[in-house]
Design an enzyme around this catalytic site. Structure first.
Site, PDB file in Angstrom:
ATOM      1  N   CYS A  31     -19.758  -8.461  -1.658  1.00 57.25           N
ATOM      2  CA  CYS A  31     -20.581  -8.156  -0.527  1.00 57.25           C
ATOM      3  C   CYS A  31     -21.047  -9.421  -0.021  1.00 57.25           C
ATOM      4  O   CYS A  31     -20.746  -9.945   0.645  1.00 57.25           O
ATOM      5  CB  CYS A  31     -21.723  -7.152  -0.344  1.00 57.25           C
ATOM      6  SG  CYS A  31     -22.539  -7.027   1.287  1.00 57.25           S
ATOM      7  N   CYS A  35     -25.419  -3.812   6.292  1.00 57.86           N
ATOM      8  CA  CYS A  35     -24.585  -2.574   5.797  1.00 57.86           C
ATOM      9  C   CYS A  35     -23.639  -2.249   7.196  1.00 57.86           C
ATOM     10  O   CYS A  35     -24.035  -1.403   7.863  1.00 57.86           O
ATOM     11  CB  CYS A  35     -25.142  -1.608   4.845  1.00 57.86           C
ATOM     12  SG  CYS A  35     -24.248  -0.302   4.246  1.00 57.86           S
ATOM     13  N   CYS A  88     -21.572  -5.196  -6.824  1.00 60.30           N
ATOM     14  CA  CYS A  88     -20.992  -5.074  -5.451  1.00 60.30           C
ATOM     15  C   CYS A  88     -21.593  -6.393  -4.967  1.00 60.30           C
ATOM     16  O   CYS A  88     -21.362  -6.549  -4.123  1.00 60.30           O
ATOM     17  CB  CYS A  88     -22.257  -3.484  -5.435  1.00 60.30           C
ATOM     18  SG  CYS A  88     -23.412  -3.536  -6.256  1.00 60.30           S
ATOM     19  N   ASN A 123      12.209   6.871  -2.217  1.00 58.45           N
ATOM     20  CA  ASN A 123      12.972   5.506  -2.806  1.00 58.45           C
ATOM     21  C   ASN A 123      12.725   4.867  -3.850  1.00 58.45           C
ATOM     22  O   ASN A 123      10.953   4.340  -3.298  1.00 58.45           O
ATOM     23  CB  ASN A 123      14.750   5.609  -2.613  1.00 58.45           C
ATOM     24  CG  ASN A 123      15.532   5.865  -3.290  1.00 58.45           C
ATOM     25  OD1 ASN A 123      15.562   4.831  -4.845  1.00 58.45           O
ATOM     26  ND2 ASN A 123      17.136   6.338  -3.368  1.00 58.45           N
ATOM     27  N   THR A 124      13.094   3.956  -4.118  1.00 57.89           N
ATOM     28  CA  THR A 124      12.342   2.459  -4.615  1.00 57.89           C
ATOM     29  C   THR A 124      12.194   1.387  -3.436  1.00 57.89           C
ATOM     30  O   THR A 124      12.932   1.636  -3.630  1.00 57.89           O
ATOM     31  CB  THR A 124      12.366   2.286  -6.694  1.00 57.89           C
ATOM     32  OG1 THR A 124      14.428   1.793  -5.627  1.00 57.89           O
ATOM     33  CG2 THR A 124      12.392   3.356  -7.608  1.00 57.89           C
ATOM     34  N   CYS A 183      18.903   3.465  -2.715  1.00 59.72           N
ATOM     35  CA  CYS A 183      18.481   3.291  -4.116  1.00 59.72           C
ATOM     36  C   CYS A 183      18.579   1.551  -3.048  1.00 59.72           C
ATOM     37  O   CYS A 183      19.844   1.201  -3.177  1.00 59.72           O
ATOM     38  CB  CYS A 183      19.738   2.823  -4.852  1.00 59.72           C
ATOM     39  SG  CYS A 183      19.455   4.640  -6.392  1.00 59.72           S
TER      40      CYS A 183
END
Lengths: 449, 436
Positions: free
Chosen positions: B357, B382, B353, B204-205, B139
């Site tokens: 891009c 690409c 898209c 845990n957090t 915690c």
């Protein structure tokens, strides 16, 4: 069925007194904040968004919706007003289903477009309700004066843009109240709570705009004088005339011009005082036909039938508008053209005989007829330009309407025009607003160039 | 039908879905409702020392971030350990375990970093019939200021020390719950193992401020105009938790150590992913706090259906199957060449898209083809980055496709064999070796 009554059944106050307010309340309840945010989240913020392209005034729709989603509703309204100062009314009356929402990618994807019109109303209402200050500051006065004929959407849009640029604008309005069709011609349930007048006030807040009501072109002022006394003139007087059926009995008291009836409805303080027939027949296929049909139904007519001479696909009223009529209990019949008005011994109309039509290359009657009982017949078969307004000034017309170039400039060097009165107009509020905007830019360039 | 039965450290539960130590497990009433709903086990909300219990703030304890339609994506809290009497908790734990003997009953503990308090509380817990203990070293708020919780979890030596005490003073299996508020999660896990702990649970957090109130200029949740960081959990933290779980699962020193996975588990799918990364059970909190206990029905049914479809008869059949596939970047195959493919039938032409891009990546997607609005991949540009896939609002509209032959972008032939950075000619260390 032949009419069997000798005098028409026309009465005011067909409904319980408390039902009128309900019937004429907003067609769509405004979105609340949560609904608006949820709806705004549906927007994909498209690149080069199809909705914006489809908007006649090119409102940056993805941007204003994003502003709503981030809690900046007033910023969203400013984005709208930047392109369309009458964005509040357009949010209410635009046929969005054939404009922005028709091309929304979510309409393409799932048949459920983002509710752009309702979001626009949310933003503009929010602004008008929460911001005192007018969003635009007027430029230093130029000393130039512009006369505008007609305080409808085209004239108001033009006036605002010119006034912002420092020109002094005088609007000459034939009726006793400004607003044009927004005030007088659109169905009451689309613009509740006196919105048209509130919007006129909002537009005028920029300063430099004087509206002279009850001042008609050709009656109280001449175009010659306007041209002589101003640096430029903008014509935005709409289409004051209406088409008749061309039948014997056109002039009967209960063979009614739909536009005039709607105007009366819009201006009355007491809807229960409006006489409405038990059986109503509306002739026409456009928005006016729908508006008068739905409203007579809401006033308590027992049957309302729209008769249109062509098919459903040719109706000017959008599919959505037709659906609104049908869900209100209006019957729409196609392929019927008026042939004769049935009249009682006096002169009142008690019915209408219509001839079936067919498309054989061109529209022709089939010879077969039907007669509908009608206590009122409404004519909604289009409006036409007023004649003889221009006095000694010569302006080129096209099909009776004012001819303009791309800048909405007429053949006269000092006169521009826009809205329904020009040739090629689409009879839409939002198109009129754009006309006014384009003309204002051209006039401004001319006056300051 | 697949069996979801789980045996974790010898602790049996009918399914791997445990409720994490948190408000839903603070008392008998809640826990019995959870068991009635079908949860396989609980980790009882953290107990502290005997004596006057801690006190919580009386203002708001939670803050959140939301997605569309106020879907809760992340939750943070500044609640402390249980603020009820130790004796009441112990009595209820004993009762619930008796009432529900087939469910896992784990008790979370947090006492000062001294041997005696740990010895005392372990003895008390042993008497309840609980199945195991979980040491709350996680915690990050409140208790950490008092030298407990994450203040312990951030010092591996303390973890090792306390774990050792616990194993010395108790026969119960010991799970060490780890804080993610640390640079290298493997260090505290190693320490837990050295100390003799039987398992770790994580995460845990996470230290968090969910938002700032722009009227009061106070962090949210705001207590009288002031705020303190809270512990962050919910769907938003799942990627962080999965990575930390994978680190422990594949680290040679801790590989094979039982793990109870925690962090943003909302559905059976989330649970299956944790189990594939080696977890023996999973712990849930935010999903239950958002929707109530009934969600476990979907988790159980969904996991069973998926296991049946895959032919996994038990949890053990697929547990850890993803661990060997977690590797270092340097071992990724550089000869695996992909290009984006846009399914024009599914494309709704939103253009996201393209603009993603165009503005932020490689200018590899058109917006106009022959004067028509159209979005097509330009293979010559690409790099196969997957950004377009991630921003596309339509499922499966854009996919990545492996190509072979020549890469149109580089104009060079694609080596069909595996090849990674360690042997790539651009790698300076390769040059260095070659030179030597």
């Amino acid at each position: 069925m032949a009419p069997n009554r000798v005098s028409p059944d026309i009465q005011a106050g067909r409904l319980p007194a408390d039902q009128y307010d309900d019937n004429f309340d907003d067609l769509h309840a405004p979105l609340d904040r949560h609904e608006a945010v949820v709806e705004a989240d549906r927007c994909y913020f498209c690149y080069d968004a199809p909705c914006q392209t489809a908007c006649p005034t090119s409102i940056d729709i993805p941007m204003f919706i994003r502003q709503i989603s981030t809690g900046n509703a007033n910023g969203a309204a400013k984005t709208i007003f930047d392109q369309n100062i009458l964005g509040g009314m357009c949010a209410r009356v635009c046929p969005t289903e054939t404009l922005c929402e028709e091309v929304c990618v979510r309409e393409v994807a799932e048949g459920k477009p983002v509710k752009i019109g309702q979001l626009q109303r949310y933003a503009t209402d929010h602004f008008l309700e929460t911001v005192e200050q007018h969003p635009y500051e007027r430029a230093v006065p130029t000393g130039k004066t512009v006369a505008i004929v007609g305080a409808g959407p085209a004239g108001l849009s033009c006036a605002h843009a010119l006034a912002r640029n420092g020109h002094d604008v005088t609007i000459f309005e034939a009726r006793e109240k400004p607003g044009g069709l927004n005030e007088h011609g659109i169905a009451a349930y689309k613009t509740t709570e006196n919105f048209a007048q509130r919007e006129v006030d909002f537009v005028s807040e920029v300063g430099g705009i004087t509206i002279k009501n009850g001042t008609a072109l050709g009656r109280d002022v001449t175009l010659d004088d306007l041209v002589a006394n101003h640096d430029a003139v903008f014509l935005g007087m709409g289409l004051p005339g209406v088409n008749d059926l061309g039948l014997d009995g056109d002039d009967a008291d209960n063979c009614i011009d739909a536009v005039a009836y709607i105007e009366k409805l819009r201006q009355t303080d007491d809807l229960s005082s409006l006489p409405v027939g038990r059986n109503v027949v509306v002739i026409g296929g456009g928005m006016t036909a729908i508006d008068v049909a739905v409203q007579t139904k809401l006033l308590g007519a027992e049957t309302v039938t729209i008769c249109y001479r062509r098919g459903q696909d040719q109706m000017n009223a959008s599919a959505y508008e037709q659906e609104v009529a049908q869900t209100h209990g209006v019957t729409i019949r196609h392929w019927l053209q008026p042939q004769a008005l049935v009249r009682s011994e006096g002169r009142d109309v008690t019915g209408i005989t219509l001839e079936y039509t067919a498309m054989n290359g061109r529209l022709t009657g089939t010879g077969e007829t039907v007669t509908l009982q009608a206590d009122q017949v409404f004519k909604a078969i289009g409006q036409k330009p007023a004649e003889g307004l221009f006095g000694g000034v010569s302006i080129d017309l096209s099909g009776g309407r004012v001819f303009t170039d791309d800048d909405r400039r007429t053949s006269h060097e000092k006169i521009w025009a826009g809205g329904d009165c020009i040739a090629g107009g689409e009879d839409l509020t939002v198109v009129a607003v754009e006309d006014g905007k384009i003309a204002a830019a051209s006039i401004h360039k001319r006056l300051t160039g | 039908m697949a069996s979801l039965h789980t045996n974790f450290l010898g602790v049996s539960s009918p399914n791997p879905f445990w409720l994490a130590s948190a408000p839903p497990t603070d008392k008998q009433y809640n826990v019995e409702r959870a068991f009635e709903a079908g949860w396989g086990g609980v980790v009882w909300k953290t107990l502290g020392e005997a004596g006057p219990p801690v006190v919580n703030v009386n203002g708001p304890r939670y803050g959140a971030i939301w997605g569309p339609d106020r879907r809760l994506l992340g939750l943070n809290n500044i609640e402390l350990i249980t603020d009820r009497d130790l004796e009441v908790n112990l009595r209820e734990i004993e009762t619930v375990k008796k009432n529900w003997p087939d469910r896992a009953m784990i008790v979370s503990l947090m006492v000062p970093c001294e041997e005696e308090p740990w010895k005392n509380i372990l003895a008390s817990v042993a008497q309840t019939g609980a199945d195991a203990v979980e040491l709350n070293f996680g915690c990050p708020h409140g208790m950490s200021e008092r030298g407990m919780g994450s203040a312990v979890g951030q010092v591996p030596e303390y973890i090792e020390m306390v774990a050792r005490w616990c194993k010395q003073h108790s026969d119960l299996p010991v799970i060490v719950k780890l804080t993610p508020n640390i640079t290298d999660i493997r260090k505290p896990a190693e320490a837990a193992k050295r100390g003799g702990a039987d398992a770790v649970s994580l995460i845990n957090t996470i230290n968090s401020i969910v938002s700032v109130d722009l009227d009061s200029y106070s962090p949210v949740p705001s207590i009288d105009g002031k705020g303190s960081h809270g512990g962050y959990c919910g769907p938003a933290v799942k990627p962080i938790a999965l990575s930390m779980v994978s680190e422990i699962a594949r680290h040679p020193e801790t590989h094979g150590m039982p793990i109870s996975g925690i962090g943003g588990i909302q559905t059976w799918r989330d649970a299956a992913e944790y189990i594939a990364l080696g977890c023996g059970t999973v712990q849930v909190c935010t999903a239950a706090m958002t929707y109530g206990f009934k969600i476990v029905e979907e988790m159980v049914a969904g996991l069973e259906a998926w296991m049946d479809e895959k032919g996994h008869a038990t949890i053990e059949d697929f547990r850890g199957m993803a661990v060997p596939n977690v590797t270092d970047w340097q071992y990724l195959n550089l000869n695996y060449v992909t290009k984006a493919r846009i399914n024009q039938d599914l494309c709704i032409s939103c253009g996201r898209c393209h603009i993603a891009c165009e503005d932020t990546s490689h200018q590899a997607i058109t917006n106009m083809v022959d004067g028509v609005r159209k979005f097509e991949v330009i293979d010559e540009e690409c790099v196969g980055c997957n950004l377009c896939v991630n921003v596309c609002p339509v499922d499966d509209c854009i996919t990545m496709e492996q190509i072979s032959g020549t890469d149109p972008r580089t104009g060079k032939p694609i080596d069909p064999d595996y090849g990674n950075w360690t042997e790539h000619p651009n790698n300076p260390s390769v040059h260095k070796e070659a030179a030597e």
